[in-house]
Enzyme design. Sequence first.
Site, PDB file in Angstrom:
ATOM      1  N   LYS A 116       0.780  -1.873   0.531  1.00 27.87           N
ATOM      2  CA  LYS A 116      -0.574   0.279  -0.502  1.00 27.87           C
ATOM      3  C   LYS A 116       1.039   1.320   0.202  1.00 27.87           C
ATOM      4  O   LYS A 116       0.632   2.528  -0.690  1.00 27.87           O
ATOM      5  CB  LYS A 116      -0.816  -0.342   1.143  1.00 27.87           C
ATOM      6  CG  LYS A 116      -2.074  -1.470   0.980  1.00 27.87           C
ATOM      7  CD  LYS A 116      -3.076  -1.587  -0.276  1.00 27.87           C
ATOM      8  CE  LYS A 116      -3.066  -2.728   0.058  1.00 27.87           C
ATOM      9  NZ  LYS A 116      -3.775  -2.738  -1.346  1.00 27.87           N
ATOM     10  N   GLU A 201      -1.446   8.201   8.398  1.00 29.13           N
ATOM     11  CA  GLU A 201      -2.405   8.515   7.032  1.00 29.13           C
ATOM     12  C   GLU A 201      -3.583   9.732   7.959  1.00 29.13           C
ATOM     13  O   GLU A 201      -4.170   9.646   9.314  1.00 29.13           O
ATOM     14  CB  GLU A 201      -3.988   7.833   5.568  1.00 29.13           C
ATOM     15  CG  GLU A 201      -2.974   7.034   4.671  1.00 29.13           C
ATOM     16  CD  GLU A 201      -4.329   6.791   3.422  1.00 29.13           C
ATOM     17  OE1 GLU A 201      -4.843   6.391   4.198  1.00 29.13           O
ATOM     18  OE2 GLU A 201      -3.676   5.969   2.470  1.00 29.13           O
ATOM     19  N   HIS A 236     -15.942  -3.694   8.303  1.00 28.19           N
ATOM     20  CA  HIS A 236     -15.273  -4.085   6.913  1.00 28.19           C
ATOM     21  C   HIS A 236     -16.289  -4.717   5.966  1.00 28.19           C
ATOM     22  O   HIS A 236     -15.308  -5.454   4.787  1.00 28.19           O
ATOM     23  CB  HIS A 236     -13.558  -4.278   7.045  1.00 28.19           C
ATOM     24  CG  HIS A 236     -12.649  -3.439   7.360  1.00 28.19           C
ATOM     25  ND1 HIS A 236     -13.028  -1.864   6.969  1.00 28.19           N
ATOM     26  CD2 HIS A 236     -12.330  -2.611   8.646  1.00 28.19           C
ATOM     27  CE1 HIS A 236     -12.380  -0.768   8.846  1.00 28.19           C
ATOM     28  NE2 HIS A 236     -12.087  -1.081   9.134  1.00 28.19           N
ATOM     29  N   ARG A 293      -8.334  -7.124  -9.111  1.00 22.30           N
ATOM     30  CA  ARG A 293      -9.587  -8.509  -9.170  1.00 22.30           C
ATOM     31  C   ARG A 293     -10.604  -8.273  -9.866  1.00 22.30           C
ATOM     32  O   ARG A 293     -11.060  -7.026  -9.436  1.00 22.30           O
ATOM     33  CB  ARG A 293      -8.977  -9.381  -7.594  1.00 22.30           C
ATOM     34  CG  ARG A 293     -10.354  -8.669  -6.267  1.00 22.30           C
ATOM     35  CD  ARG A 293     -10.697  -9.823  -5.514  1.00 22.30           C
ATOM     36  NE  ARG A 293     -10.899  -8.543  -4.700  1.00 22.30           N
ATOM     37  CZ  ARG A 293     -10.807  -7.804  -4.043  1.00 22.30           C
ATOM     38  NH1 ARG A 293      -9.775  -7.719  -3.768  1.00 22.30           N
ATOM     39  NH2 ARG A 293     -11.964  -7.110  -3.772  1.00 22.30           N
TER      40      ARG A 293
HETATM   41  C1  MV4 Z   1      -9.576   4.865   5.519  1.00 26.83           C
HETATM   42  C2  MV4 Z   1     -10.498   5.565   6.410  1.00 26.83           C
HETATM   43  C3  MV4 Z   1     -10.311   7.249   7.242  1.00 26.83           C
HETATM   44  N1  MV4 Z   1      -8.930   7.598   6.857  1.00 26.83           N
HETATM   45  N2  MV4 Z   1      -8.249   5.811   5.408  1.00 26.83           N
HETATM   46  C4  MV4 Z   1     -10.642   0.875   5.038  1.00 26.83           C
HETATM   47  C5  MV4 Z   1     -10.481   0.124   4.143  1.00 26.83           C
HETATM   48  C6  MV4 Z   1      -9.845   0.748   3.819  1.00 26.83           C
HETATM   49  N3  MV4 Z   1      -9.488   0.126   2.359  1.00 26.83           N
HETATM   50  C7  MV4 Z   1      -9.415   1.643   3.649  1.00 26.83           C
HETATM   51  N4  MV4 Z   1      -9.992   2.365   5.489  1.00 26.83           N
HETATM   52  C8  MV4 Z   1     -10.151   3.236   4.927  1.00 26.83           C
HETATM   53  N5  MV4 Z   1      -9.713   4.152   4.984  1.00 26.83           N
HETATM   54  C9  MV4 Z   1      -8.231   7.270   6.153  1.00 26.83           C
HETATM   55  N6  MV4 Z   1      -6.798   7.921   5.980  1.00 26.83           N
HETATM   56  C10 MV4 Z   1     -11.409   4.763   6.570  1.00 26.83           C
HETATM   57  C11 MV4 Z   1     -11.258   3.597   6.237  1.00 26.83           C
HETATM   58  C12 MV4 Z   1     -12.942   2.932   6.582  1.00 26.83           C
HETATM   59  C13 MV4 Z   1     -13.308   2.716   5.146  1.00 26.83           C
HETATM   60  C14 MV4 Z   1     -13.249   2.776   4.094  1.00 26.83           C
HETATM   61  C15 MV4 Z   1     -14.147   2.861   3.581  1.00 26.83           C
HETATM   62  C16 MV4 Z   1     -15.338   1.590   3.065  1.00 26.83           C
HETATM   63  C17 MV4 Z   1     -15.424   1.618   4.928  1.00 26.83           C
HETATM   64  C18 MV4 Z   1     -14.961   1.797   5.691  1.00 26.83           C
HETATM   65  C19 MV4 Z   1     -14.427   1.891   7.366  1.00 26.83           C
HETATM   66  C20 MV4 Z   1     -13.955   1.536   7.937  1.00 26.83           C
HETATM   67  C21 MV4 Z   1     -12.965   2.970   7.709  1.00 26.83           C
END
Ligand code: MV4
Length: 502
Positions: A116, A201, A236, A293
């Site tokens: 990542k 982040e 998630h 994917r």
């Molecule tokens: C984040 C975020 C808030 N701020 N990054 C969760 C899955 C992964 N792909 C990254 N995720 C997140 N990253 C920053 N800087 C919040 C999430 C996140 C989230 C993202 C997408 C779908 C559902 C989520 C649920 C909780 C947190």
Amino acid sequence: MFNKVLIANRGEIAVRIIRACRELGMSTVAVFSEPDRSALHVRYADEAYELGPAPARDSYLRGDKIIDIAKKSGAKAIHPGYGFLAERDDFALAVEDAGLIFIGPRPSAIAAMGDKAVARATVTAAGVPVVPGTEGEGDLRDQDLIDIAPSVGFPLLIKATAGGGGKGMREVLSADELPMLLTAARREAEAAFGDGNVYLEKLLLNARHVEIQILADNDGNTIHLGERECSLQRRHQKLLEEAPSPAVNGELRLKMGELAKKAAKAVDYLNAGTIEFLLDKDQNFYFLEMNTRLQVEHPVTEMVTVIDIVKEQIRIARGRKMRYTQDDVQMKGWAIECRINAEDPYNNFMPSTGRIGLSVGPTGPGVRIDTGVYPGFEISPYYDSLISKLICWGETRGEAILRMRRALEEYRILGVKTNIPFHQNIMDSHRFIAGAFDTRFVEERFSMDEMEEDKEDLHHIAAIFATLYAHRQTQEASQIVRRGERDTSNWKWIGRWERLHR
Ligand code: MV4
């Protein structure tokens, strides 16, 4: 060129891929674990070979066995589906080294997006916005991270470079918590991925999860198929997806689409993939990660674009040019997917295992069900709890919601508990109907019980009408509500409205 495909997966996605192969006139080879001997994907395939016992590491993760079976059976290509071996660059490479075709991206793209921090650095260099945070792809030590943290700002997130999909994340509210949480995050990442590297982040609050579907062929054509809204999830695990997103208009779609293509091109991407973005209230968006994917939720995109993504994957893997240019891609109507899981929404979504009894799925206009199970099939604790994906298409978002309500009512599944009542509650939720939700909605604002109180709020009921009948005057809609009797359910109201106005 290949005419026989091995599907290195199980369940609904294996069935989905077999269907695409058959329509293209190709033969199919299934693989299965002991308890999956009588699974649907085994029955649908032309040939099937046993891999081993139930645990994935002894069956669906046995890349070596799968490659041997491909060679023995004469399958010249392997489709990995999602999960299992789909995002393992070492497997994709082993498939190529065996002289077979991996139906997916190149191993180098899987590896670049799999780390990542490398992914962040790579797309940043290509001009794609990422969430403010640590830069570069080198491994950072605790002291480096502690020094950089104030410039990132609090609250922030510690993320594992080998992570993804939300695994191994830690929220940090202030500088004094950082050293302790870094230790904990590294330990967890080391245990989960065998790699303790982390990056930072800024934590974005109240953001939506919007992702862009990408297709890229060998001739250098990269197109996007618009976005999917995936904010409705719990821990998630996505529960419901839709296309398009209620938060994205044509102008924003154009911007996100172009930047998603840039991100894909930055790793010389081939085949189908998805760029995940966080979208904030002010329509700012930031690259999160790329899923290299086919995804569970691909059908909502198929329904609104009328493009068969799996067939396109196979054409691309055969070295053919894509059948579409960006100008050919048009979104029509609205599609919603409810993931029907064997779990109990009244008991903390506890998985419910057992034999599926009598079950009858909804049919009729605009309804699609992708499933890998049938009455008599045993839902075991070894794999995910997905029974089926119920996808409804409508000309408008309102029609898609009403159709989903109808389809959920028709659905009968005996033998295991399902989350159908959860989806029915969502379809009743004013915030869902108004499209006003973010990634925290299910966990923080939604409860199966609170729903009832929420329904009494006249402003929210007005929002339902306004949304479902967006082509009518909002004022007209709210007048109907004000005239109302308080004890009539929303859906009776909508029925009455229909009789009065259509
Ligand atoms: C984040 C975020 C808030 N701020 N990054 C969760 C899955 C992964 N792909 C990254 N995720 C997140 N990253 C920053 N800087 C919040 C999430 C996140 C989230 C993202 C997408 C779908 C559902 C989520 C649920 C909780 C947190």
